[in-house]
Design a protein around this motif. Structure first.
Motif, PDB file in Angstrom:
ATOM      1  N   ARG A  53       0.780  -1.256  -0.222  1.00 27.97           N
ATOM      2  CA  ARG A  53      -0.068   0.093  -0.205  1.00 27.97           C
ATOM      3  C   ARG A  53       0.758   1.402   0.203  1.00 27.97           C
ATOM      4  O   ARG A  53       0.473   2.224  -0.600  1.00 27.97           O
ATOM      5  CB  ARG A  53      -0.707   0.114   1.179  1.00 27.97           C
ATOM      6  CG  ARG A  53      -1.889  -0.968   1.024  1.00 27.97           C
ATOM      7  CD  ARG A  53      -2.926  -1.105   2.265  1.00 27.97           C
ATOM      8  NE  ARG A  53      -2.359  -1.187   3.339  1.00 27.97           N
ATOM      9  CZ  ARG A  53      -2.566  -0.936   4.467  1.00 27.97           C
ATOM     10  NH1 ARG A  53      -3.911  -0.473   4.687  1.00 27.97           N
ATOM     11  NH2 ARG A  53      -1.894  -1.130   5.656  1.00 27.97           N
ATOM     12  N   THR A 111      -3.768   4.098   3.965  1.00 24.36           N
ATOM     13  CA  THR A 111      -5.048   3.129   3.513  1.00 24.36           C
ATOM     14  C   THR A 111      -4.974   2.930   1.861  1.00 24.36           C
ATOM     15  O   THR A 111      -4.229   3.579   1.356  1.00 24.36           O
ATOM     16  CB  THR A 111      -6.287   4.061   3.578  1.00 24.36           C
ATOM     17  OG1 THR A 111      -6.339   5.246   2.824  1.00 24.36           O
ATOM     18  CG2 THR A 111      -6.300   4.544   5.194  1.00 24.36           C
ATOM     19  N   LEU A 112      -5.940   2.245   1.459  1.00 20.70           N
ATOM     20  CA  LEU A 112      -6.133   2.161   0.058  1.00 20.70           C
ATOM     21  C   LEU A 112      -6.368   3.272  -0.727  1.00 20.70           C
ATOM     22  O   LEU A 112      -5.902   3.715  -2.126  1.00 20.70           O
ATOM     23  CB  LEU A 112      -7.223   1.021  -0.506  1.00 20.70           C
ATOM     24  CG  LEU A 112      -6.768  -0.129  -0.136  1.00 20.70           C
ATOM     25  CD1 LEU A 112      -7.937  -1.252  -0.598  1.00 20.70           C
ATOM     26  CD2 LEU A 112      -5.474  -0.786  -0.820  1.00 20.70           C
ATOM     27  N   ILE A 152      -7.019  -3.321  -8.867  1.00 15.27           N
ATOM     28  CA  ILE A 152      -7.124  -2.754  -7.525  1.00 15.27           C
ATOM     29  C   ILE A 152      -7.564  -1.514  -7.639  1.00 15.27           C
ATOM     30  O   ILE A 152      -8.465  -1.083  -6.806  1.00 15.27           O
ATOM     31  CB  ILE A 152      -5.898  -2.934  -6.622  1.00 15.27           C
ATOM     32  CG1 ILE A 152      -5.828  -4.719  -6.525  1.00 15.27           C
ATOM     33  CG2 ILE A 152      -6.294  -2.503  -5.264  1.00 15.27           C
ATOM     34  CD1 ILE A 152      -4.519  -5.143  -5.656  1.00 15.27           C
ATOM     35  N   VAL A 156     -10.835   0.507  -6.405  1.00 12.99           N
ATOM     36  CA  VAL A 156     -10.760   1.742  -5.332  1.00 12.99           C
ATOM     37  C   VAL A 156     -11.351   2.877  -5.729  1.00 12.99           C
ATOM     38  O   VAL A 156     -12.379   3.583  -5.348  1.00 12.99           O
ATOM     39  CB  VAL A 156      -9.227   2.010  -4.954  1.00 12.99           C
ATOM     40  CG1 VAL A 156      -9.197   3.361  -4.071  1.00 12.99           C
ATOM     41  CG2 VAL A 156      -8.653   0.791  -4.073  1.00 12.99           C
ATOM     42  N   GLY A 161     -14.097  -0.688  -2.224  1.00 16.22           N
ATOM     43  CA  GLY A 161     -12.951  -1.232  -0.783  1.00 16.22           C
ATOM     44  C   GLY A 161     -12.806  -2.425  -0.513  1.00 16.22           C
ATOM     45  O   GLY A 161     -11.753  -2.610  -0.585  1.00 16.22           O
ATOM     46  N   ALA A 162     -14.064  -3.170  -0.090  1.00 18.74           N
ATOM     47  CA  ALA A 162     -13.963  -4.473   0.219  1.00 18.74           C
ATOM     48  C   ALA A 162     -13.533  -5.416  -0.865  1.00 18.74           C
ATOM     49  O   ALA A 162     -12.549  -6.104  -0.544  1.00 18.74           O
ATOM     50  CB  ALA A 162     -15.432  -4.882   0.818  1.00 18.74           C
ATOM     51  N   LYS A 163     -13.856  -5.124  -1.861  1.00 18.42           N
ATOM     52  CA  LYS A 163     -13.445  -5.953  -3.222  1.00 18.42           C
ATOM     53  C   LYS A 163     -11.948  -5.669  -3.455  1.00 18.42           C
ATOM     54  O   LYS A 163     -11.137  -6.594  -3.794  1.00 18.42           O
ATOM     55  CB  LYS A 163     -14.187  -5.772  -4.472  1.00 18.42           C
ATOM     56  CG  LYS A 163     -15.552  -6.554  -4.320  1.00 18.42           C
ATOM     57  CD  LYS A 163     -16.321  -6.451  -5.781  1.00 18.42           C
ATOM     58  CE  LYS A 163     -17.581  -7.044  -5.806  1.00 18.42           C
ATOM     59  NZ  LYS A 163     -18.021  -6.784  -7.380  1.00 18.42           N
ATOM     60  N   GLN A 165      -9.552  -5.113  -1.408  1.00 14.61           N
ATOM     61  CA  GLN A 165      -8.809  -5.476  -0.270  1.00 14.61           C
ATOM     62  C   GLN A 165      -8.287  -7.286  -0.596  1.00 14.61           C
ATOM     63  O   GLN A 165      -7.258  -7.621  -0.247  1.00 14.61           O
ATOM     64  CB  GLN A 165      -9.681  -5.443   0.972  1.00 14.61           C
ATOM     65  CG  GLN A 165      -9.801  -4.311   1.657  1.00 14.61           C
ATOM     66  CD  GLN A 165      -8.646  -3.727   2.157  1.00 14.61           C
ATOM     67  OE1 GLN A 165      -7.665  -4.461   2.687  1.00 14.61           O
ATOM     68  NE2 GLN A 165      -8.670  -2.400   2.422  1.00 14.61           N
ATOM     69  N   ARG A 166      -9.341  -7.898  -1.225  1.00 16.18           N
ATOM     70  CA  ARG A 166      -9.203  -9.178  -1.418  1.00 16.18           C
ATOM     71  C   ARG A 166      -7.838  -9.602  -2.326  1.00 16.18           C
ATOM     72  O   ARG A 166      -7.233 -10.334  -2.045  1.00 16.18           O
ATOM     73  CB  ARG A 166     -10.455  -9.874  -2.125  1.00 16.18           C
ATOM     74  CG  ARG A 166     -11.531  -9.902  -1.314  1.00 16.18           C
ATOM     75  CD  ARG A 166     -12.671 -10.605  -2.010  1.00 16.18           C
ATOM     76  NE  ARG A 166     -13.921 -10.051  -1.260  1.00 16.18           N
ATOM     77  CZ  ARG A 166     -14.956  -9.668  -1.865  1.00 16.18           C
ATOM     78  NH1 ARG A 166     -14.833  -9.817  -3.250  1.00 16.18           N
ATOM     79  NH2 ARG A 166     -16.082  -9.072  -1.243  1.00 16.18           N
ATOM     80  N   LEU A 168      -5.065  -7.976  -2.208  1.00 14.16           N
ATOM     81  CA  LEU A 168      -3.765  -7.324  -1.893  1.00 14.16           C
ATOM     82  C   LEU A 168      -2.798  -8.484  -1.493  1.00 14.16           C
ATOM     83  O   LEU A 168      -3.281  -9.645  -0.981  1.00 14.16           O
ATOM     84  CB  LEU A 168      -4.222  -6.593  -0.652  1.00 14.16           C
ATOM     85  CG  LEU A 168      -4.927  -5.199  -1.063  1.00 14.16           C
ATOM     86  CD1 LEU A 168      -5.193  -4.533   0.386  1.00 14.16           C
ATOM     87  CD2 LEU A 168      -4.095  -4.168  -1.853  1.00 14.16           C
TER      88      LEU A 168
END
Length: 187
Positions: A53, A111-112, A152, A156, A161-163, A165-166, A168
């Protein structure tokens, strides 16, 4: 993440992954050869970062000029720990820093979306005297993460955001010998 300063990385019992962003000419040549070759800069400090990140923040998700290709660089733990054993924090006296073969800097984790967190990630500057050792002895593999980075970033930007994260890369605390950890200001 509970410690203010902590090395978080993708690692196994023999290697650790660090990230770097390059222009296409450097990335393509390295990937084709399976190791760093010209036009990689063997005569300048190279900065390696175990925080995905943080590199995404630094490279603006591979959109900054000269940083449009993201490589995962797998290096030996022995090399990583050798670098850290030689490292001097960038906050040291200028004379000490000038003599150092390796520089260590702590920057806010991100953060992302790029917001600074109240936790710090390490970046390590491998000096000119060790760059060839890094490239020829420590590096065990190179992977082009640019397509993954773009996917990613798209998630973003799209508010998913939840998708995002996967996919990463996994990062967990990296243990260091106590003396090295203390000298580098970990914890």
């Amino acid at each position: 993440m509970t410690a203010l300063r902590e090395i978080r990385a993708d690692h196994d019992d023999r290697t650790i992954v660090v990230y770097q962003a390059y222009p296409p000419a450097v990335a393509d040549a390295a990937l084709a050869a399976g190791r760093f070759v010209a036009p990689f800069g063997f005569h300048r400090m190279t900065w390696i970062k175990p925080s995905f990140r943080w590199l995404m923040h630094r490279s603006n998700w591979a959109q900054k000029p000269g940083q449009t290709r993201v490589l995962a660089v797998r290096i030996t733990r022995e090399g990583w720990e050798d670098a850290l054993a030689r490292a001097v924090p960038t906050t040291a006296h200028p004379d000490e820093l000038a003599r150092a073969e390796v520089h260590v800097q702590w920057d806010p984790e991100r953060t992302l979306r790029g917001a600074a967190l109240n936790q710090y990630s390490i970046q390590v500057g491998v000096g000119r005297s060790l760059v060839r050792t890094f490239a020829e002895e420590w590096v065990t593999g190179l992977t082009d993460l640019t397509p993954q980075v773009r996917r990613i970033a798209e998630l973003v930007r799209g508010g998913q955001g939840a998708k995002a994260q996967r996919p990463l890369p996994p990062e967990r605390p990296y243990p260091l010998p106590a003396a090295t950890a203390q000298r580098l200001g970990l914890g």
